[in-house]
Design an enzyme around this catalytic site. Structure first.
Site, short mmCIF file in Angstrom:
data_model
loop_
_atom_site.label_atom_id
_atom_site.label_comp_id
_atom_site.label_asym_id
_atom_site.label_seq_id
_atom_site.Cartn_x
_atom_site.Cartn_y
_atom_site.Cartn_z
CE LYS A 13 -7.08 -1.22 -7.91
NZ LYS A 13 -6.81 -0.28 -6.80
NE ARG A 88 -8.91 4.07 -11.89
CZ ARG A 88 -7.89 3.31 -11.51
NH1 ARG A 88 -7.66 2.15 -12.05
NH2 ARG A 88 -7.09 3.73 -10.55
NE ARG A 127 2.04 1.61 -5.15
CZ ARG A 127 0.80 1.68 -5.63
NH1 ARG A 127 0.10 0.59 -5.80
NH2 ARG A 127 0.27 2.84 -5.93
NE ARG A 160 10.50 4.72 -2.39
CZ ARG A 160 10.04 4.10 -1.28
NH1 ARG A 160 8.75 4.17 -0.98
NH2 ARG A 160 10.86 3.42 -0.50
NE ARG A 172 -3.61 6.92 -7.26
CZ ARG A 172 -2.47 6.44 -6.73
NH1 ARG A 172 -1.49 7.27 -6.41
NH2 ARG A 172 -2.30 5.16 -6.55
P1 AP5 Z 1 -1.09 -2.46 -4.34
O1 AP5 Z 1 -1.42 -3.91 -4.48
O2 AP5 Z 1 0.01 -1.92 -5.18
O3 AP5 Z 1 -2.42 -1.57 -4.45
P2 AP5 Z 1 -3.41 -1.33 -5.67
O4 AP5 Z 1 -4.79 -1.66 -5.20
O5 AP5 Z 1 -2.92 -2.01 -6.89
O6 AP5 Z 1 -3.32 0.26 -5.74
P3 AP5 Z 1 -2.94 1.22 -6.94
O7 AP5 Z 1 -2.39 2.48 -6.30
O8 AP5 Z 1 -2.09 0.56 -7.96
O9 AP5 Z 1 -4.34 1.52 -7.50
P4 AP5 Z 1 -4.78 2.70 -8.33
O10 AP5 Z 1 -6.11 2.25 -8.70
O11 AP5 Z 1 -4.69 4.02 -7.64
O12 AP5 Z 1 -3.65 2.80 -9.48
P5 AP5 Z 1 -3.62 2.29 -10.98
O13 AP5 Z 1 -2.24 1.90 -11.30
O14 AP5 Z 1 -4.70 1.32 -11.23
O15 AP5 Z 1 -0.74 -2.22 -2.78
C1 AP5 Z 1 -0.30 -0.95 -2.32
C2 AP5 Z 1 0.82 -1.14 -1.28
O16 AP5 Z 1 0.28 -1.77 -0.11
C3 AP5 Z 1 1.95 -2.06 -1.76
O17 AP5 Z 1 3.17 -1.50 -1.36
C4 AP5 Z 1 1.70 -3.41 -1.07
O18 AP5 Z 1 2.91 -4.03 -0.73
C5 AP5 Z 1 0.92 -3.00 0.19
N1 AP5 Z 1 -0.14 -3.97 0.50
C6 AP5 Z 1 -0.97 -4.60 -0.39
N2 AP5 Z 1 -1.83 -5.41 0.27
C7 AP5 Z 1 -1.55 -5.26 1.60
C8 AP5 Z 1 -2.11 -5.84 2.81
N3 AP5 Z 1 -3.14 -6.72 2.75
N4 AP5 Z 1 -1.58 -5.46 4.00
C9 AP5 Z 1 -0.54 -4.56 4.04
N5 AP5 Z 1 0.03 -4.00 2.95
C10 AP5 Z 1 -0.47 -4.35 1.74
O19 AP5 Z 1 -3.98 3.63 -11.78
C11 AP5 Z 1 -3.10 4.74 -11.80
C12 AP5 Z 1 -3.71 5.86 -12.62
O20 AP5 Z 1 -3.86 5.44 -13.99
C13 AP5 Z 1 -5.11 6.33 -12.21
O21 AP5 Z 1 -5.06 7.27 -11.16
C14 AP5 Z 1 -5.64 6.90 -13.53
O22 AP5 Z 1 -5.10 8.17 -13.77
C15 AP5 Z 1 -5.07 5.94 -14.56
N6 AP5 Z 1 -5.95 4.80 -14.87
C16 AP5 Z 1 -5.70 3.49 -14.60
N7 AP5 Z 1 -6.72 2.71 -15.00
C17 AP5 Z 1 -7.63 3.53 -15.56
C18 AP5 Z 1 -8.91 3.31 -16.14
N8 AP5 Z 1 -9.46 2.08 -16.23
N9 AP5 Z 1 -9.58 4.38 -16.60
C19 AP5 Z 1 -9.07 5.63 -16.53
N10 AP5 Z 1 -7.86 5.92 -15.99
C20 AP5 Z 1 -7.15 4.87 -15.50
MG MG Z 2 -2.10 -1.33 -8.71
#
Ligand code: AP5
Ligand code: MG
Length: 215
Positions: A13, A88, A127, A160, A172
């Site tokens: 994402k 979410r 990552r 990281r 997660r």
């Molecule tokens: P990346 O693009 O970084 O993945 P992502 O989908 O953004 O994954 P996240 O881990 O950021 O999602 P998340 O939902 O767990 O975390 P968030 O920050 O939202 O890609 C990952 C890696 O893969 C990268 O290194 C990239 O280079 C590689 N990659 C990407 N695409 C690729 C491809 N096609 N092929 C190969 N490699 C690839 O949330 C964190 C925490 O915050 C949550 O756990 C929760 O506690 C809290 N939180 C956030 N939002 C909310 C909400 N709305 N409500 C409640 N709590 C929330």
């Molecule tokens: Mg993300």
């Protein structure tokens, strides 16, 4: 044009949102990034957020909804918002529907990025991002052109996320299946779900999303 990027942790994402920002001047509304910014401030609230995030659990809906509601009123969101990591839960999805109606902002699509769950631990544990500009990288799949130097800004220090370990990814993922996946039927009923293969190369995923945006 406003879109939601929906997918499990590591689905890509954030990676695709940053491409859309660069190519289309849209705004990335990543609730994860917003929470990490509050956490980095060292405030009491930030510490509480950090504890919840490191367990892979979710911050309460009311706080997240308020955060997005306020952010959407900032003028840059008129260029189009990419919702990354929000909504979410069903409560967040319903609140966003109401919010978009009230602010007269149409939703073009909800892009569901499908992935093979076995690949997610690998993606997340590899990552890292630039400490200066936040550009995202991966030890194997997305290396900078010169090792140790950020492509976007030339900076040489990286960081990281504390929640990027194998155990938290599994937690997660459980939360994703339990609380987030159930919102897919909510958007399917509105005819908004578009699926892209998140296992394809980053550039192929980019092209699939571009095709949806340009429809
Ligand atoms: P990346 O693009 O970084 O993945 P992502 O989908 O953004 O994954 P996240 O881990 O950021 O999602 P998340 O939902 O767990 O975390 P968030 O920050 O939202 O890609 C990952 C890696 O893969 C990268 O290194 C990239 O280079 C590689 N990659 C990407 N695409 C690729 C491809 N096609 N092929 C190969 N490699 C690839 O949330 C964190 C925490 O915050 C949550 O756990 C929760 O506690 C809290 N939180 C956030 N939002 C909310 C909400 N709305 N409500 C409640 N709590 C929330
Ligand atoms: Mg993300």
């Amino acid at each position: 044009m406003n879109i939601i990027l929906l997918g499990a942790p590591g689905a890509g994402k954030g990676t695709q949102a940053k491409i859309l920002v660069a190519e289309r001047g849209m705004v990335q509304l990543s609730t994860g990034d917003m929470l990490r910014a509050v956490r980095a401030s060292g405030s009491e609230l930030g510490k509480r957020f950090g504890e919840v995030m490191d367990r892979g659990e979710l911050i309460p809906d009311a706080m997240m909804i308020e955060m997005i509601d306020a952010r959407l009123d900032e003028p840059d969101c008129r260029n189009g918002a990419i919702f990354d990591g929000f909504p979410r839960t069903s409560g967040q999805a319903e609140a966003l529907d109401e919010m978009l109606r009230r602010k007269n902002l149409p939703l073009k699509a909800v892009i569901e990025m499908t992935v093979d769950e076995n690949a997610l631990v690998d993606r997340i544990t590899g990552r890292y991002s630039c400490e200066n500009c936040g550009a995202g990288y991966h030890d194997v799949y997305q290396r900078p052109s010169v090792d140790g130097v950020c492509d976007a800004c030339g900076h040489t220090t990286f960081k990281r996320r504390p929640d990027d370990n194998a155990q938290t990814v599994r937690d997660r993922l459980t939360v994703y299946r339990r609380d987030t996946a159930p919102i897919i039927p909510h958007y399917d009923a509105q005819g908004l779900i578009q699926r892209v293969d998140g296992m394809a190369d980053i550039d192929d995923v980019r092209a699939a999303i571009a095709a949806i945006m340009d429809e």
